[in-house]
Design an enzyme around this catalytic site. Structure first.
Site: not given
Length: 230
Positions: A119, A146
């Site tokens: 992230h 991800k």
């Protein structure tokens, strides 16, 4: 094809799960780092409620560096290991260098899948850096990679979608955060992203679309639900 994931805490669990059933949610992401109580019995009680409703249970104990609580790595690994027999998947950060490989190996020993996540709440990194995250995560054994970045322009969105499509056989989840990135919540599956994250009540990340609205948009664009991880 795509699955819908709903992050939850230990607040109003029964009510949230009942609403999640109505909104055709596939995955419940247990944001254990945000739980008010983090002892094993309490966490297990929440997991059991999730599984009883038929959801895929995804365990996340997010690091402070990537937007979670200030829990030492040793404590995070202890939580992950305690609950491994009861959940279906785990999410561990690419930047959790002390424990990420441990989590992957431990969950694989239990026959469970692992998402390795990254992230950046400030920017979208270069194409080369994104490719490095994908490649190194897969080398460490991640079943799904991800990555979630702050979109500062629609060019950022386009770049990430192109990289995702180029690597679409590697089981990826691509997210662009912020107002500009909202569009990625709907279109990313077209480029090969496996999961889109939503919310009911309160969002966990900037740019998430509420579940009812997201379902309407996915249906409008004829984006099909469902896949099975190899």
């Amino acid at each position: 094809m795509v699955k819908l994931a709903l992050p939850i805490t230990d607040d109003n669990v029964e009510d949230t799960l009942s609403k999640a059933l109505l909104e055709d949610i596939d995955i419940i992401e247990l944001r254990i780092d945000q739980f008010k109580i983090r002892d094993f019995k309490h966490i297990l009680d929440v997991i059991k409620k999730v599984k009883e409703k038929g959801f895929i249970a995804l365990a996340t104990v997010r690091s402070k560096l990537e937007g979670g609580a200030d829990i030492p790595d040793e404590g995070r690994f202890e939580i992950f290991s305690q609950i491994a027999d009861y959940v279906d998947m785990a999410d561990i950060e690419y930047t959790s260098f002390k424990i990420n490989k441990q989590v992957i190996d431990f969950y694989h020993s239990k026959g469970k899948s692992v998402i390795m996540s990254y992230h950046d709440f400030e920017k979208t990194p270069s194409d080369d850096y994104i490719q490095t995250i994908i490649n190194e995560s897969k080398l460490m054994g991640a079943d799904i990679v991800k990555y979630a970045f702050k979109a500062r322009s629609f060019e950022d969105v386009a770049r990430v979608m192109c990289i995702t499509h180029k690597n679409r056989e590697k089981n990826l989840v691509a997210i662009l955060m912020g107002e500009i990135g909202k569009v990625s919540r709907v279109i990313a599956p077209v480029f090969g992203s496996l999961i889109t994250y939503t919310f009911i009540g309160q969002s966990f990340a900037p740019g998430q679309l509420e579940a009812k609205k997201l379902n309407e948009l996915l249906e409008f664009f004829n984006i099909q639900k469902g896949w099975k991880l190899d």
